[in-house]
Design a protein around this motif. Structure first.
Motif, PDB file in Angstrom:
ATOM      1  N   LEU A   1       0.830  -1.235  -0.120  1.00  0.00           N
ATOM      2  CA  LEU A   1      -0.160   0.196  -0.026  1.00  0.00           C
ATOM      3  C   LEU A   1       0.876   1.199  -0.122  1.00  0.00           C
ATOM      4  CD1 LEU A   1      -3.023  -0.850   2.362  1.00  0.00           C
ATOM      5  CD2 LEU A   1      -2.879  -1.095  -0.333  1.00  0.00           C
ATOM      6  N   ILE A   2       1.837   1.292  -0.641  1.00  0.00           N
ATOM      7  CA  ILE A   2       2.550   2.262  -0.777  1.00  0.00           C
ATOM      8  C   ILE A   2       2.724   2.815  -2.374  1.00  0.00           C
ATOM      9  CG2 ILE A   2       4.261   2.106   1.198  1.00  0.00           C
ATOM     10  CD1 ILE A   2       6.387   1.310  -0.687  1.00  0.00           C
ATOM     11  N   GLN A   3       3.031   3.994  -2.757  1.00  0.00           N
ATOM     12  CA  GLN A   3       2.954   4.124  -4.340  1.00  0.00           C
ATOM     13  C   GLN A   3       3.888   5.624  -4.392  1.00  0.00           C
ATOM     14  OE1 GLN A   3      -1.040   6.068  -5.386  1.00  0.00           O
ATOM     15  NE2 GLN A   3      -1.363   6.108  -3.176  1.00  0.00           N
ATOM     16  N   ALA A   4       4.086   5.570  -5.607  1.00  0.00           N
ATOM     17  CA  ALA A   4       5.374   6.514  -6.101  1.00  0.00           C
ATOM     18  C   ALA A   4       4.705   8.132  -5.592  1.00  0.00           C
ATOM     19  CB  ALA A   4       5.567   6.564  -7.467  1.00  0.00           C
ATOM     20  N   HIS A   5       5.555   9.000  -5.109  1.00  0.00           N
ATOM     21  CA  HIS A   5       5.408  10.355  -4.655  1.00  0.00           C
ATOM     22  C   HIS A   5       4.854  10.275  -3.494  1.00  0.00           C
ATOM     23  CE1 HIS A   5       6.539  10.702  -8.631  1.00  0.00           C
ATOM     24  NE2 HIS A   5       5.553  10.456  -9.364  1.00  0.00           N
ATOM     25  N   GLN A   6       4.545   9.118  -2.596  1.00  0.00           N
ATOM     26  CA  GLN A   6       3.856   9.233  -1.367  1.00  0.00           C
ATOM     27  C   GLN A   6       4.845   9.517  -0.483  1.00  0.00           C
ATOM     28  OE1 GLN A   6       2.096   5.533  -0.487  1.00  0.00           O
ATOM     29  NE2 GLN A   6       1.866   6.119   1.589  1.00  0.00           N
ATOM     30  N   MET A   7       4.591  10.503   0.368  1.00  0.00           N
ATOM     31  CA  MET A   7       5.545  10.832   1.645  1.00  0.00           C
ATOM     32  C   MET A   7       5.207   9.952   2.849  1.00  0.00           C
ATOM     33  SD  MET A   7       7.753  13.175   2.260  1.00  0.00           S
ATOM     34  CE  MET A   7       7.185  14.828   1.353  1.00  0.00           C
ATOM     35  N   ILE A   8       6.147   9.141   3.181  1.00  0.00           N
ATOM     36  CA  ILE A   8       6.034   8.066   4.442  1.00  0.00           C
ATOM     37  C   ILE A   8       7.045   8.562   5.554  1.00  0.00           C
ATOM     38  CG2 ILE A   8       5.253   6.344   3.092  1.00  0.00           C
ATOM     39  CD1 ILE A   8       8.103   5.022   3.327  1.00  0.00           C
ATOM     40  N   LEU A   9       6.662   8.222   6.818  1.00  0.00           N
ATOM     41  CA  LEU A   9       7.477   8.612   7.951  1.00  0.00           C
ATOM     42  C   LEU A   9       8.493   7.547   8.152  1.00  0.00           C
ATOM     43  CD1 LEU A   9       7.590  10.396  10.493  1.00  0.00           C
ATOM     44  CD2 LEU A   9       5.850   9.044  11.473  1.00  0.00           C
ATOM     45  N   ILE A  10       9.412   7.803   8.499  1.00  0.00           N
ATOM     46  CA  ILE A  10      10.654   6.852   8.943  1.00  0.00           C
ATOM     47  C   ILE A  10      10.950   6.632  10.272  1.00  0.00           C
ATOM     48  CG2 ILE A  10      13.278   6.274   8.480  1.00  0.00           C
ATOM     49  CD1 ILE A  10      11.389   6.067   6.022  1.00  0.00           C
ATOM     50  N   PRO A  11      10.617   5.418  11.082  1.00  0.00           N
ATOM     51  CA  PRO A  11      10.810   5.343  12.196  1.00  0.00           C
ATOM     52  C   PRO A  11      12.009   6.095  12.912  1.00  0.00           C
ATOM     53  CG  PRO A  11      10.184   3.321  11.252  1.00  0.00           C
ATOM     54  CD  PRO A  11      10.377   4.266  10.034  1.00  0.00           C
ATOM     55  N   LYS A  12      12.011   6.331  14.235  1.00  0.00           N
ATOM     56  CA  LYS A  12      12.988   6.844  14.975  1.00  0.00           C
ATOM     57  C   LYS A  12      14.183   6.017  14.758  1.00  0.00           C
ATOM     58  CE  LYS A  12      10.234  10.018  17.816  1.00  0.00           C
ATOM     59  NZ  LYS A  12       9.519  10.410  19.274  1.00  0.00           N
ATOM     60  N   SER A  13      13.839   4.609  14.948  1.00  0.00           N
ATOM     61  CA  SER A  13      14.936   3.682  15.341  1.00  0.00           C
ATOM     62  C   SER A  13      15.841   3.638  13.734  1.00  0.00           C
ATOM     63  CB  SER A  13      14.448   2.417  15.252  1.00  0.00           C
ATOM     64  OG  SER A  13      13.580   1.894  14.396  1.00  0.00           O
ATOM     65  N   ALA A  14      15.574   4.557  12.787  1.00  0.00           N
ATOM     66  CA  ALA A  14      16.403   4.393  11.588  1.00  0.00           C
ATOM     67  C   ALA A  14      17.712   4.937  11.705  1.00  0.00           C
ATOM     68  CB  ALA A  14      15.857   5.381  10.621  1.00  0.00           C
ATOM     69  N   LYS A  15      18.771   4.542  11.030  1.00  0.00           N
ATOM     70  CA  LYS A  15      20.257   4.957  11.151  1.00  0.00           C
ATOM     71  C   LYS A  15      20.335   6.306  10.963  1.00  0.00           C
ATOM     72  CE  LYS A  15      22.272   0.365  10.023  1.00  0.00           C
ATOM     73  NZ  LYS A  15      23.018  -0.116   9.020  1.00  0.00           N
ATOM     74  N   ASN A  16      20.963   7.085  11.842  1.00  0.00           N
ATOM     75  CA  ASN A  16      21.249   8.598  11.501  1.00  0.00           C
ATOM     76  C   ASN A  16      21.852   8.593   9.918  1.00  0.00           C
ATOM     77  OD1 ASN A  16      20.206   9.467  13.665  1.00  0.00           O
ATOM     78  ND2 ASN A  16      22.188   8.977  15.074  1.00  0.00           N
ATOM     79  N   CYS A  17      22.658   7.729   9.772  1.00  0.00           N
ATOM     80  CA  CYS A  17      23.304   7.808   8.196  1.00  0.00           C
ATOM     81  C   CYS A  17      22.831   6.576   7.498  1.00  0.00           C
ATOM     82  CB  CYS A  17      24.628   8.062   8.445  1.00  0.00           C
ATOM     83  SG  CYS A  17      25.640   8.244   6.715  1.00  0.00           S
ATOM     84  N   PRO A  18      21.933   6.512   6.705  1.00  0.00           N
ATOM     85  CA  PRO A  18      21.384   5.417   6.135  1.00  0.00           C
ATOM     86  C   PRO A  18      22.217   5.221   4.753  1.00  0.00           C
ATOM     87  CG  PRO A  18      20.108   7.304   5.636  1.00  0.00           C
ATOM     88  CD  PRO A  18      20.762   7.665   6.565  1.00  0.00           C
ATOM     89  N   PHE A  19      22.020   3.858   4.488  1.00  0.00           N
ATOM     90  CA  PHE A  19      22.932   3.333   3.142  1.00  0.00           C
ATOM     91  C   PHE A  19      22.681   4.494   2.001  1.00  0.00           C
ATOM     92  CE2 PHE A  19      23.104   0.968  -0.828  1.00  0.00           C
ATOM     93  CZ  PHE A  19      24.514   0.807  -0.585  1.00  0.00           C
ATOM     94  N   LEU A  20      21.292   5.069   1.842  1.00  0.00           N
ATOM     95  CA  LEU A  20      21.115   5.912   0.929  1.00  0.00           C
ATOM     96  C   LEU A  20      22.401   7.057   0.716  1.00  0.00           C
ATOM     97  CD1 LEU A  20      19.428   7.109  -1.550  1.00  0.00           C
ATOM     98  CD2 LEU A  20      18.231   8.444   0.352  1.00  0.00           C
ATOM     99  N   GLN A  21      22.783   7.552   2.025  1.00  0.00           N
ATOM    100  CA  GLN A  21      23.873   8.547   2.132  1.00  0.00           C
ATOM    101  C   GLN A  21      25.234   8.078   2.105  1.00  0.00           C
ATOM    102  OE1 GLN A  21      21.283  10.385   5.380  1.00  0.00           O
ATOM    103  NE2 GLN A  21      22.619  12.083   4.688  1.00  0.00           N
ATOM    104  N   GLN A  22      25.549   6.669   2.177  1.00  0.00           N
ATOM    105  CA  GLN A  22      26.765   6.302   2.243  1.00  0.00           C
ATOM    106  C   GLN A  22      27.662   6.287   0.771  1.00  0.00           C
ATOM    107  OE1 GLN A  22      26.822   2.775   4.346  1.00  0.00           O
ATOM    108  NE2 GLN A  22      26.034   3.534   6.258  1.00  0.00           N
ATOM    109  N   LYS A  23      27.727   7.524   0.512  1.00  0.00           N
ATOM    110  CA  LYS A  23      28.253   7.710  -0.909  1.00  0.00           C
ATOM    111  C   LYS A  23      29.687   8.300  -0.729  1.00  0.00           C
ATOM    112  CE  LYS A  23      24.774   7.002  -3.294  1.00  0.00           C
ATOM    113  NZ  LYS A  23      24.199   6.176  -4.371  1.00  0.00           N
ATOM    114  N   MET A  24      30.565   8.073  -1.781  1.00  0.00           N
ATOM    115  CA  MET A  24      31.861   8.645  -1.385  1.00  0.00           C
ATOM    116  C   MET A  24      31.893  10.232  -1.599  1.00  0.00           C
ATOM    117  SD  MET A  24      33.859   6.370  -1.518  1.00  0.00           S
ATOM    118  CE  MET A  24      34.067   4.434  -2.227  1.00  0.00           C
ATOM    119  N   VAL A  25      32.403  10.979  -0.585  1.00  0.00           N
ATOM    120  CA  VAL A  25      32.609  12.214  -0.588  1.00  0.00           C
ATOM    121  C   VAL A  25      33.518  12.888  -1.620  1.00  0.00           C
ATOM    122  CG1 VAL A  25      33.491  14.108   0.647  1.00  0.00           C
ATOM    123  CG2 VAL A  25      32.155  12.544   1.949  1.00  0.00           C
TER     124      VAL A  25
END
Length: 564
Positions: free
Chosen positions: A37-61
């Motif tokens: 029940l999720i769809q493109a462009h939907q805004m969802i809340l990420i739980p507080k337990s999520a990592k402060n630095c998710p994999f999405l941001q683990q890019k090379m500086v």
């Protein structure tokens, strides 16, 4: 608090992995029942337990240096996570950085871009959310007003929130907005002679503005450097030519009739907006098979109307609480004595209550009673019109005359136009809730086909066009149910669904899924309402009649003000 904007192709598992949390935690945080029940462009809340630095941001500086690019393995953090942006045609990394208050180096670092000069349309970039904030749309907001408030542009908000229709935002909707960025100022083309400023009003289109100032859409678009003339927003200030063109004549005054069935919402709307109503048409008087009238007057409403000099046309009907009673109305109309009894009772009640007129709403009459209905209206009109009462009748919509049609055949448009002061053509329920196939309540092409026939039979100034304000919610493959505009907004919020606009029919709609069942909602809002009022003006009609007060998009009142 972190939010994530779902991208095409995303799954709940993918998002959960991205932030290092369990799928169940995201479901619980967003009150979702199933992962699908999720769809493109939907805004969802990420739980507080999520990592402060998710994999999405683990890019090379990426450190841009004179001698080239040096990459180090480091987690790039921003206090509130990140959001995404899809590159548009003509974008550069520099333009994007300027728009969202960041730097080319930061964008290159977040997205591991070795050459900042090479990005392509459709590419999804990660942007630092530290430079944005969350804003909840309030009643009366437009995208233009929000952009002004946050010192940005409507186009930036459209791109940032992946809005398919910038005019369709609704109270309670959550938007991302840039923090305090200077709004880009487009270059102004040379003005073709003297100009003046005009502030776009709710319900305006560039076509209407062009007509008002005796110019063309193309001239206005060129004068204001508009890439898309269809996208103008209330509150926007545009330039219009003054000479040699002068403003054209104002459109004719449209009488505003509103049907009334008592409810807290209807009563509240009446008290707030009575000054924008020409006449109230309350659904108060049911007839019987003996020509008598069941008096349903709401004295509180009637007294309020009289105190505020508001016309009241009592509505007389054959609705028995479940449906329009064909047997009852056929019995009364086919008997000369009962017709006379009913007319006498109507006249007496109108005089007793101090009403200004009547509205005859007899529906589902057998076509064999066509002449009897006309005879009844002639006699009623001759009795009431000379005394100064306004006589109106509702007729079902039709594109041509077929006297044998079981729904509309009974209505002789030409004859009824002569036997009434006003004829309300019910241009609504093109798709009714009992139909299994969903569709527009009143598509604009359908409305125009009906009006083409109507004004060929009845003087346009006598015609009132129905301008509905409700909708129907259809579970796919099954009959629907009536919904008000506030209910539609509530559905959109509850199921995180996007309100869309079908340009062909000029109708808004909404798709959502509940308990595994797909639903489609077609309804009317301020935009579709305004386009209908434009149509009424184009046909030179006397006004409109809306079913029913209290169901409407609150923004329709600004639209009415614009047209009166």
């Amino acid at each position: 608090m972190k939010f994530y904007l779902v991208q095409p192709g995303d799954t709940l598992n993918k998002i959960a992995s991205l932030y290092g949390v369990a799928e169940e935690e995201i479901l619980q945080a967003n009150d979702l029942e199933k992962p699908d029940l999720i769809q493109a462009h939907q805004m969802i809340l990420i739980p507080k337990s999520a990592k402060n630095c998710p994999f999405l941001q683990q890019k090379m500086v990426v450190e841009i240096e004179r001698d080239g690019v040096i990459a180090t393995d480091k987690c790039v953090r921003s206090p509130n996570g990140t959001y995404t942006y899809t590159v548009q045609r003509g974008d550069t990394l520099y333009k994007i950085a300027q728009r969202f208050g960041t730097t080319v180096a930061t964008l290159a670092a977040l997205n591991y871009i070795a050459n900042p000069n090479v990005i392509s349309p459709g590419q999804v970039l990660i942007l630092p959310q530290a430079d944005t904030t969350i804003y909840t749309v309030k009643p009366g907001d437009t995208l233009y007003l929000i952009a002004q408030r946050f010192n940005t542009t409507t186009q930036s908000l459209v791109q940032l929130n992946n809005l398919t229709n910038p005019n369709l935002i609704y109270p309670g909707q959550v938007l991302q907005v840039p923090r305090g960025m200077p709004a880009p100022v487009p270059p102004s083309p040379p003005a073709p002679g003297p100009t003046e400023e005009y502030e776009v009003r709710p319900g305006d289109t560039l076509y209407l503005i062009a007509q008002r100032f005796n110019t063309t859409v193309e001239t206005l678009a060129r004068l204001n450097n508009m890439a898309n003339p269809a996208l103008i927003y209330p509150g926007t200030v545009i330039l219009v030519p003054v000479t040699p063109s002068e403003p054209g004549p104002e459109p004719p005054f449209l009488e505003s009739l509103w049907f009334y069935v008592h409810s807290p919402a209807a009563w509240r709307s009446l008290q707030e907006h009575y000054q924008s109503i020409s006449a109230l048409v309350p659904f108060w008087y049911q007839i019987t098979d003996e020509g008598e009238i069941i008096d349903g007057t709401n004295q509180q409403v009637l007294d309020f109307a009289k105190r505020n000099n508001l016309f009241v046309y009592g509505l007389f009907h054959n609705f028995n609480g479940v449906s329009f009673d064909t047997k009852l109305i056929d019995h009364v109309l086919s008997d000369a004595q009962l017709r006379e009894t009913l007319i006498v009772n109507i006249v007496n009640l109108v005089e007793e209550k101090g009403l200004n007129g009547v509205n005859i709403d007899f529906e589902f009459i057998s076509p064999e009673n066509r002449d009897n209905l006309t005879l009844f209206m002639n006699n009623l009109y001759q009795r009431m019109h000379p005394q100064g009462y306004v006589v109106t009748i509702d007729v079902l919509a039709k594109e041509s005359d077929n006297p044998t049609n079981r729904l509309s055949g009974v209505y002789d448009y030409r004859a009824l136009g002569e036997a009434a002061d006003q004829v309300i053509v019910l241009t609504q329920d093109e798709h009714y809730m009992s139909f299994p196939d969903p569709g527009p309540i009143a598509s604009l092409p359908w409305v125009k086909r009906i009006l083409d026939y109507t004004v060929s039979q009845i003087p346009a100034e006598k015609v009132k066009m129905a301008a509905p304000v409700y909708g129907y919610d259809w579970p796919i493959g099954a009959p629907g149910r009536l919904v008000t505009y506030p209910e539609v907004v509530s559905l959109a919020e509850r199921y995180q669904a996007e309100i869309q606009f079908d340009t062909e029919s000029a109708s808004p709609y909404l798709d959502y899924t509940a308990n595994g069942i797909a639903h489609q909602v077609w309804f009317e809002n301020a935009m579709s309402f305004g386009m209908k009022l434009e149509t009424a003006e184009q046909y030179g009609l006397g006004g409109f009649a809306s079913w029913k007060l209290g169901d409407e998009d609150p923004a329709v009142w600004a639209v009415i003000e614009q047209h009166n």
